[in-house]
Scaffold this motif. Structure first.
Motif, PDB file in Angstrom:
ATOM      1  N   SER A 356     -32.303 -52.982   5.525  1.00 33.10           N
ATOM      2  CA  SER A 356     -33.219 -51.613   6.137  1.00 33.10           C
ATOM      3  C   SER A 356     -32.406 -50.659   5.668  1.00 33.10           C
ATOM      4  N   ASN A 357     -33.044 -49.397   5.559  1.00 31.52           N
ATOM      5  CA  ASN A 357     -32.425 -48.187   5.084  1.00 31.52           C
ATOM      6  C   ASN A 357     -32.600 -46.898   6.253  1.00 31.52           C
ATOM      7  N   VAL A 358     -31.537 -46.308   6.460  1.00 31.38           N
ATOM      8  CA  VAL A 358     -31.518 -45.261   7.350  1.00 31.38           C
ATOM      9  C   VAL A 358     -30.908 -43.926   6.633  1.00 31.38           C
ATOM     10  N   TYR A 359     -31.793 -42.858   6.766  1.00 31.30           N
ATOM     11  CA  TYR A 359     -31.201 -41.698   6.294  1.00 31.30           C
ATOM     12  C   TYR A 359     -31.310 -40.533   7.208  1.00 31.30           C
ATOM     13  N   VAL A 360     -30.408 -39.969   7.545  1.00 27.57           N
ATOM     14  CA  VAL A 360     -30.356 -38.769   8.614  1.00 27.57           C
ATOM     15  C   VAL A 360     -29.871 -37.654   8.115  1.00 27.57           C
ATOM     16  N   SER A 361     -30.270 -36.338   8.046  1.00 26.21           N
ATOM     17  CA  SER A 361     -29.826 -35.332   7.447  1.00 26.21           C
ATOM     18  C   SER A 361     -30.062 -34.210   8.170  1.00 26.21           C
ATOM     19  N   CYS A 362     -29.133 -33.638   8.944  1.00 28.98           N
ATOM     20  CA  CYS A 362     -29.359 -32.326   9.917  1.00 28.98           C
ATOM     21  C   CYS A 362     -28.701 -31.035   9.365  1.00 28.98           C
ATOM     22  N   ASP A 363     -29.450 -30.032   9.070  1.00 24.16           N
ATOM     23  CA  ASP A 363     -28.664 -28.771   8.615  1.00 24.16           C
ATOM     24  C   ASP A 363     -29.076 -27.826   9.779  1.00 24.16           C
ATOM     25  N   PRO A 377     -25.907 -36.995  17.430  1.00 26.05           N
ATOM     26  CA  PRO A 377     -26.687 -38.092  16.706  1.00 26.05           C
ATOM     27  C   PRO A 377     -26.087 -39.367  17.407  1.00 26.05           C
ATOM     28  N   THR A 378     -27.127 -40.376  17.457  1.00 26.09           N
ATOM     29  CA  THR A 378     -26.606 -41.701  17.999  1.00 26.09           C
ATOM     30  C   THR A 378     -27.167 -42.721  17.138  1.00 26.09           C
ATOM     31  N   MET A 379     -26.103 -43.478  16.879  1.00 21.30           N
ATOM     32  CA  MET A 379     -26.580 -44.519  15.863  1.00 21.30           C
ATOM     33  C   MET A 379     -26.018 -46.030  16.620  1.00 21.30           C
ATOM     34  N   LYS A 380     -27.152 -46.975  16.648  1.00 21.90           N
ATOM     35  CA  LYS A 380     -26.671 -48.092  17.222  1.00 21.90           C
ATOM     36  C   LYS A 380     -27.477 -48.953  15.924  1.00 21.90           C
ATOM     37  N   VAL A 381     -26.396 -49.315  15.088  1.00 24.83           N
ATOM     38  CA  VAL A 381     -26.825 -50.203  13.919  1.00 24.83           C
ATOM     39  C   VAL A 381     -26.108 -51.688  14.196  1.00 24.83           C
ATOM     40  N   LYS A 382     -26.909 -52.388  14.713  1.00 28.07           N
ATOM     41  CA  LYS A 382     -26.415 -53.854  15.074  1.00 28.07           C
ATOM     42  C   LYS A 382     -26.799 -54.935  13.847  1.00 28.07           C
ATOM     43  N   GLU A 383     -26.944 -54.456  12.730  1.00 30.32           N
ATOM     44  CA  GLU A 383     -27.142 -55.494  11.495  1.00 30.32           C
ATOM     45  C   GLU A 383     -26.134 -54.783  10.495  1.00 30.32           C
ATOM     46  N   LYS A 384     -25.727 -55.847   9.955  1.00 24.17           N
ATOM     47  CA  LYS A 384     -24.795 -55.552   9.001  1.00 24.17           C
ATOM     48  C   LYS A 384     -25.429 -54.938   7.434  1.00 24.17           C
ATOM     49  N   SER A 387     -28.332 -50.096   4.994  1.00 20.85           N
ATOM     50  CA  SER A 387     -27.635 -48.901   4.416  1.00 20.85           C
ATOM     51  C   SER A 387     -28.077 -47.612   5.131  1.00 20.85           C
ATOM     52  N   VAL A 388     -26.890 -47.050   5.660  1.00 21.19           N
ATOM     53  CA  VAL A 388     -26.994 -45.757   6.438  1.00 21.19           C
ATOM     54  C   VAL A 388     -26.312 -44.801   5.832  1.00 21.19           C
ATOM     55  N   GLN A 389     -27.044 -43.645   5.917  1.00 23.03           N
ATOM     56  CA  GLN A 389     -26.537 -42.499   5.531  1.00 23.03           C
ATOM     57  C   GLN A 389     -26.645 -41.309   6.301  1.00 23.03           C
ATOM     58  N   HIS A 390     -25.606 -40.422   6.766  1.00 21.12           N
ATOM     59  CA  HIS A 390     -25.873 -39.579   7.771  1.00 21.12           C
ATOM     60  C   HIS A 390     -25.231 -38.265   7.241  1.00 21.12           C
ATOM     61  N   GLU A 391     -25.907 -37.104   7.157  1.00 22.62           N
ATOM     62  CA  GLU A 391     -25.382 -35.899   6.579  1.00 22.62           C
ATOM     63  C   GLU A 391     -25.624 -34.801   7.478  1.00 22.62           C
TER      64      GLU A 391
END
Lengths: 452, 241
Positions: A356-363, A377-384, A387-391
């Motif tokens: 799965s893909n996660v992309y979060v961007s907050c400006d 921001p809260t990230m609960k990623v329980k799968e290895k 792809s997670v990207q946060h900006e």
């Protein structure tokens, strides 16, 4: 704004109790199950505590609000059937204009009851159902019974419970399998009376392989006392369907805007929330999606502008329940004149939601020293295997950029408007043109300080 | 047309320009030379009205017989002053066409403006797409300078200050830029700020001014520019002491 007096056919007393809830159901001649649902929800509402996070809501006095008002005897189907004062109000906010252009259908919530709606004939031929939710309860009770409150049960939060107890109006949309609706369906919500609560309930079902979009605008004249807007929106996006829900919220600055919006997306489906929050005193709104099926996608594009005395606590919620799902959250906020914006987001990926893909961007753009912006921001990623990207980026309005534009002969206020509009452009270009133009105009008005 | 009187400019607490007195005549071309950090850009920004620059109480800037010292940058621009930036800024979501439309207001019809700037883009050999993209985002040094020139030409000011229009630009671009500047010269006063002689192969200034440590140390004709080219700025340091 000159005040038009609106006659109401029926009004409940101020405040909320069991009688009021029963009365709403009685006035609407609802089936027993709906009455039971409302009463059950009211009990939950009483028990639920106020949220202790987000915006400060301690000013809300639930006893000082009218929960239901009926403006006409029933929904009108054509423009001319509307009472003149309501028509005037709509004309002021430009509804017939918008409709005359190329909008597919209009469904407007005038306080509690939807009084006007229309649907292009070709849509009807395609089997698209679009009406206010009260009408849907009469015409399509089975669909409502099957889907209503499945995504947002009354116990979800205090305001969802309140809405479930006293809801009125809102939009019901059903897009049949494989049907593609080219133009946005639209609704306009308008709070007319002070101390009014507006509790619309929207339910949308996009059946397999269908495509459609919906635009809602919200506005209210300025009154001396506070109003409450607490809507619930549930969207079911079935296999391979695509749905886009766009909100342009410009409530007056004494409206509490506390809305719960959620979608469930099945295999290969796509849900897209575009959420623009300009007005209101306090907003708490986190459009969400549950990516239930393999390959489902969800997106939230959100813009918030907080001026003097405003707090926009907005964000998104993405729940990944299946492999190959992807979420994209892009938030842009602007705070000025002491206003406050917060981004609050939750991304939850369960074990097994592989690839799965996660992309979060907050400006955030902060216009002056008095204003504030926060990110939660809260990230609960329980799968290895994801792809997670946060900006996240916070910038202050640059004096140099302002000088550049003013050195071209552009007034400072206009230059600010240009920079702010430029900042949110990546999101605004996604919304229908006439709304984009309106957004830019509203932003410019905000910068000039001529909007309360 | 432009007079600087006792111009003393501070940025923060630091005094950058000291008591500058200069007169610029209509229709003439001025070249201002000076090493890095001599105050050339500060002079340009002070004339354009950068709000972060503080002028001393004795300072004055007279433009077309009126003091513009207290005017905001937009008012100065509307009176006919244009600053072409040394390092033009990138602006997300703002493009040249839109910028000019807003700056010109109702003075030009949008379609005519579109045509006009597209023809400038052609003259300067840049892709017209750049006019409709976020200003300067991803643009090369030469493109950025050319976009400044397009703005200058469309706004048609009386005075243009070119702050190092020749840096970050290759020879071919410099030729085109010079040609463009001369082509659109009519009725305008130019101030070319530079720190080397390259551009003066194509444009001959009427006056050459040398600025060092925030002061005007020498004025002369084209020959002065040639002298700097050969001998560098050290000669002025010696003459001063």
């Amino acid at each position: 704004m000159t005040k038009t007096t609106q006659k109401y056919v029926y009004t409940t007393k101020k405040g909320l109790n069991k009688r009021v809830v029963e009365n709403i159901s009685y006035q609407k001649k609802e089936p027993q199950w709906m009455k039971d649902f409302r009463l059950r929800s009211y009990e939950i509402f009483k028990q639920k505590p106020m949220p202790t996070w987000g915006a400060d809501l301690s000013d809300i006095d639930f006893n000082d609000i009218y929960y239901y008002m009926k403006a006409t005897e029933g929904p009108a189907n054509t423009w001319d059937e509307l009472p003149e004062n309501i028509r005037e109000t709509y004309e002021k906010i430009g509804i017939p204009q918008a409709e005359k252009d190329y909008l597919a259908g209009v469904s407007s919530q005038f306080d509690s009851e939807t009084v006007y709606e229309s649907l292009r004939e070709d849509l009807e031929k395609q089997g698209v159902l679009f009406c206010d939710t009260d009408t849907a309860l009469k015409k399509y009770p089975d669909i409502l019974k099957q889907y209503l409150a499945t995504l947002i049960p009354p116990a979800d939060n205090k305001f969802a419970a309140l809405n479930s107890a006293v809801w009125s109006g809102g939009s019901f949309i059903y897009i049949p399998k494989g049907v593609k609706v080219e133009f946005p369906l639209q609704a306009y919500f308008y709070i007319q009376m002070q101390n009014m609560g507006q509790f619309e309930r929207t339910l949308i079902i996009a059946d397999e392989g269908s495509e459609a979009s919906y635009v809602e605008g919200c506005t209210a004249p300025v009154y001396s006392s506070n109003s409450l807007h607490s809507a619930v929106v549930e969207i079911i996006v079935k296999k391979g369907a695509r749905f886009r829900y766009t909100t342009i919220q410009n409530w007056s600055n004494n409206v509490y805007n506390l809305v719960t919006k959620r979608a469930i997306v099945e295999e290969e489906g796509f849900m897209d929330w575009i959420d623009c929050n300009l007005g209101s005193r306090k907003t708490m709104k986190y459009p969400g999606f549950i990516l239930k099926g393999k390959g489902a996608k969800g997106e939230v594009l959100s813009v918030a502008l907080a001026g003097k005395g405003q707090h926009q606590d907005a964000g998104a919620k993405a729940i990944h329940l299946a492999p190959y799902t992807s979420s994209r959250i892009i938030s842009k906020s602007i705070s000025k004149d002491g206003g406050r914006t917060s981004y609050r987001g939750l991304v939850h990926v369960i074990p097994g939601a592989k690839k799965s893909n996660v992309y979060v961007s907050c400006d955030a753009l902060i216009m002056d020293e008095k204003s504030r912006s926060d990110t939660y921001p809260t990230m609960k990623v329980k799968e290895k295997d994801v792809s997670v990207q946060h900006e996240a980026q916070v910038e202050r309005l640059s004096d140099e950029k302002l000088f550049y534009l003013t050195s071209r002969g552009i007034k400072k206020e206009e230059a600010e408007g240009m920079l702010v509009n430029g900042f949110i452009k990546p999101i605004i270009k996604e919304i229908p043109l006439e709304y984009a133009v309106e957004m830019n105009r509203l932003i410019n008005l905000e910068m000039e300080g001529s909007v309360g | 047309m432009l007079k600087l009187k006792n111009l003393t400019v501070k940025i923060g607490k630091k005094t950058i320009l000291h008591n500058i007195n200069l007169t610029f005549q209509k229709n003439k071309i001025y070249a201002i030379f000076g090493p890095n950090g001599s105050g050339k850009s500060t002079l340009a920004h002070a004339i354009a009205g950068n709000p972060l620059h503080t002028l001393s109480p004795q300072s004055n800037i007279i433009f077309n017989n009126k003091s513009i010292k207290k005017l905001s940058p937009d008012k100065r621009a509307q009176q006919g002053i244009f600053l072409s930036w040394q390092a033009p800024l990138s602006l997300s979501g703002v493009n040249v066409f839109q910028l000019l439309q807003i700056a010109l207001g109702s003075k030009k019809n949008p379609l005519a403006l579109k045509k006009e700037i597209e023809s400038y883009a052609k003259d300067l050999n840049i892709n017209t797409e750049l006019l409709y993209r976020s200003l300067n985002e991803g643009a090369s040094g030469g493109e950025k300078k050319k976009l400044e020139l397009i703005q200058a030409a469309a706004l048609n000011p009386k005075l243009i200050i070119f702050d190092e229009i020749d840096t970050g630009v290759d020879v071919d671009a410099l030729k085109l830029i010079s040609k463009f500047i001369l082509k659109n010269k009519k009725g305008k006063t130019y101030i070319l700020i530079t720190h080397y002689n390259r551009m003066l192969k194509y444009i001959t200034p009427d006056n050459v001014l040398v600025i060092m440590n925030g002061k005007i140390v020498k004025q002369g004709g084209k020959a002065l520019a040639d002298k700097i080219e050969k001998q560098g700025y050290d000669i002025f340091k010696k003459s001063k002491s």
